[in-house]
Design an enzyme around this catalytic site. Structure first.
Site, PDB file in Angstrom:
ATOM      1  CG  HIS A   1     -96.548 -55.869  -8.773  1.00 13.54           C
ATOM      2  ND1 HIS A   1     -96.523 -57.177  -9.211  1.00 13.54           N
ATOM      3  CD2 HIS A   1     -97.609 -55.801  -7.945  1.00 13.54           C
ATOM      4  CE1 HIS A   1     -97.528 -57.851  -8.667  1.00 13.54           C
ATOM      5  NE2 HIS A   1     -98.192 -57.036  -7.900  1.00 13.54           N
TER       6      HIS A   1
ATOM      7  CE1 TYR B   1    -106.396 -56.780  -7.528  1.00 12.16           C
ATOM      8  CE2 TYR B   1    -107.477 -56.172  -9.581  1.00 12.16           C
ATOM      9  CZ  TYR B   1    -106.422 -56.767  -8.901  1.00 12.16           C
ATOM     10  OH  TYR B   1    -105.416 -57.356  -9.616  1.00 12.16           O
TER      11      TYR B   1
ATOM     12  CB  SER C   1    -104.571 -59.939  -6.444  1.00 16.19           C
ATOM     13  OG  SER C   1    -103.735 -60.553  -7.384  1.00 16.19           O
TER      14      SER C   1
ATOM     15  CB  THR D   1    -103.163 -61.758 -10.530  1.00 16.58           C
ATOM     16  OG1 THR D   1    -103.194 -60.433 -11.070  1.00 16.58           O
ATOM     17  CG2 THR D   1    -101.845 -62.016  -9.838  1.00 16.58           C
TER      18      THR D   1
END
Length: 598
Positions: free
Chosen positions: A372, A486, A488, A499
């Site tokens: 990532h 959370y 994104s 993001t």
């Protein structure tokens, strides 16, 4: 895991990097070499993309307080308001001015780009579970094409077609069309290609189209995250022409591009993959791949030992390969098995540091598992969709195709690694840690067949808002409280955007969740539906603010500075919103994880 407030200059990549000139087409390029031939160059809009805005401090604080409202009681909220006023009029103002000044010094990039890379690359946790996600493909609509060898060949060829199309500047630019009838047309494309790159974004904007940042795309191929002490590095070698294949923990490489840059014949690729699938070599006693699941500092130390033990050339071939193809020797049983296998597997048949692993099981079930730090879902999803479309609509081979009569024993190279006792001990320890960690992961799924996004849209409800509301209700039912969540949201509409964070927990979701979970009989169906509409409307507002870089609280560096200050004063994590966090808990705001407060 708090990134340093530092703006690092955007790394100047190789010729395939952001804003680079397109490469000339090779003389031998044929119709099967490219996915498409866009008349608008791939990076045409990149130079004129708008810069990511820095939200006003007062707006950040206002949004922060809105996110805190459903999490705190009246006394806690009043105390938080007081601290926010003190912060806004004191050190917060100074910090904000410093951030704006740094941003002005780095006009070639976004203010989040440097800290974002630092956040990921400085993290010392294992990339498995903590960072690397996966996306699973649907089966090929033609069932006979799901044969492992057939699908692996077609997926590989389509992936290399994507690579060639991207590097030749022939891949359609990524554009979000609000009015496709005007902007997604041949006429518009013929006009916009003559507009200079420095102005092209404005031309798209005039017809309500929003080009997206494509600076991450060059890291898709020939790229690997290299473990280093304290902070990892991203490595890319776009000159390499070979594919890395893993099977039973064994490593194989062979060229998929010839010396002229053309794709090797699909029948040859099919022959080499067939050879690898028929290799009877057992799994190695000490599977090297486990090391990529280790703590990054431990892995960095062991990698140095690997290199000093005579494995430098083999590691270079792993790192520079166009991508990693993982061939698993078993079929997928169900969706839970698929999720476990594509997210982590048994640790032996993945190279978790590669930009992406293309995983294909015995029954043809396929997924992309990606590292990532180099990029986000926009680039990977584009690759994912294009490869699926190309491999299913214009497959390179059929189930009846015969592999080429080539000597794969000469072309396919099996990589061998020299392992010292210290390395064997390190691999054993990594395996034990990996196995123990994976046992802590529980996955379950429920397929809901009575509705879906189309039904919700007809009710004028956002499917995403309803999904987030469902999470809130489930957590309230399970644990009896509302906590911060959370979600994104891409900021790819801006140059070098990454993001932003949507904070779905709100006074609206709290009210609606409590109505459904605790007192459904007190409300009519119409009242409950109206509450859902309010949740959807507010969630849409949050999403728009996040996508436009205006959320202000969450993943942004300013939010991290605010968080550290707020926690020091009030024992409240600004990003998570948990008041007086319980012993043993931690802030998980920088991962895709809900802070449970347990």
């Amino acid at each position: 895991m708090v990134p340093r407030l530092l703006l690092r200059a955007w790394p100047r990549g190789p010729a395939v990097g952001p804003g680079a000139p397109s490469r000339p087409l090779s003389a031998g390029s044929g119709p099967g070499q490219y996915l498409q031939r866009s008349i608008v160059p791939t990076m045409h809009y990149q130079d004129s993309l708008p810069r990511l805005p820095i939200p006003k401090l007062e707006d950040t604080i206002r949004r922060y307080l809105s996110a805190q409202k459903p999490l705190l009681n009246d006394g806690q909220f009043r105390k938080t308001e007081q601290f926010c006023k003190s912060f806004e009029n004191g050190i917060g103002k100074e910090l904000h001015e410093q951030l704006v000044a740094l941003d002005k010094q780095n006009k070639h990039t976004s203010y989040i780009s440097g800290p974002w890379f630092d956040m990921y690359l400085s993290a010392r946790d294992s990339v498995v579970l903590n960072f690397n996600p996966f996306m699973a493909f649907n089966p090929d609509p033609k069932s006979e094409y799901n044969d492992q060898l057939t699908r692996a060949t077609n997926m590989t060829v389509s992936a290399i077609r994507f690579l060639k199309t991207l590097r030749a500047g022939l891949l359609e630019p990524e554009v979000f069309h609000l009015n496709p009838a005007k902007s997604d047309t041949i006429t518009f494309k013929r006009l916009i290609r003559f507009v200079p790159s420095s102005l092209s974004w404005y031309g798209a904007y005039l017809v309500n189209a929003y080009p997206l940042d494509m600076s991450q795309y060059f890291r898709l191929f020939n790229s690997t995250r290299l473990p280093k002490p304290s902070r990892d590095e991203l490595f890319t070698d776009d000159k390499a022409r070979h594919l890395l294949v893993l099977r039973k923990g064994n490593f194989y490489i062979f060229d998929v591009l010839d010396q002229d840059g053309n794709i090797v014949s699909p029948s040859e690729i099919q022959a080499h993959l067939k050879y690898i699938l028929s290799d009877s070599s057992p799994a190695p006693e000490f599977p090297l791949a486990y090391l990529t699941s280790e703590n990054r500092d431990i892995w960095a130390e062991l990698r140095q030992k690997l290199m000093s033990s005579g494995n430098e050339e083999s590691l270079r071939k792993v790192d520079s390969a166009v991508f990693c193809l993982c061939l698993d020797d078993f079929p997928i049983k169900d969706l839970v098995h698929l999720s476990h296998n594509m997210l982590h597997g048994d640790g032996t048949n993945r190279w978790f540091d590669k930009s992406f692993n293309l995983i294909i099981a015995k029954d043809g079930s396929t997924a992309v598992h990606f590292e990532h730090s180099w990029g986000d879902g926009v680039a990977v999803l584009r690759f994912f969709n294009e490869v699926f479309k190309d491999s299913t609509q214009t497959p390179a081979v059929t189930p009846q195709s015969q592999p080429a009569t080539t000597d794969s024993t000469v072309t396919v190279q099996k990589l061998n690694f020299e392992l010292t006792d210290a390395l064997k001990t390190g691999i054993t320890a990594a395996k034990e840690k990996f196995d123990a960690t994976m046992k802590t992961l529980t996955i379950d799924c429920v397929q809901f067949q009575r509705g879906g996004k189309e039904f919700l849209k007809k009710q004028k409800l956002s499917p995403d808002a309803v999904a987030q509301l469902a999470f809130q209700m489930a957590f309230l039912r399970q644990y009896g409280q509302t906590v911060a969540t959370y979600e994104s949201c891409s900021t790819a509409a801006f140059k070098h955007g990454r993001t932003e964070t949507i904070r779905p927990a709100s006074v609206y979701t709290k009210r609606c969740s409590e109505a459904f979970v605790r007192e459904p009989s007190r409300h009519s169906a119409g009242e409950l539906q109206q509450m859902m509409v309010e949740c959807s409307k507010y969630h849409g507002q949050l999403t728009k603010e996040a996508a436009m870089g205006e959320a202000g609280v969450g993943s942004m560096p300013l939010g991290l500075v605010l968080s550290a200050w707020a926690r020091a004063l009030t024992d409240t994590c600004l990003l998570c919103g948990i008041w007086q966090q319980p012993k043993g808990s931690s802030c998980l705001s920088s991962t895709w994880t809900l802070h449970t407060g347990r």
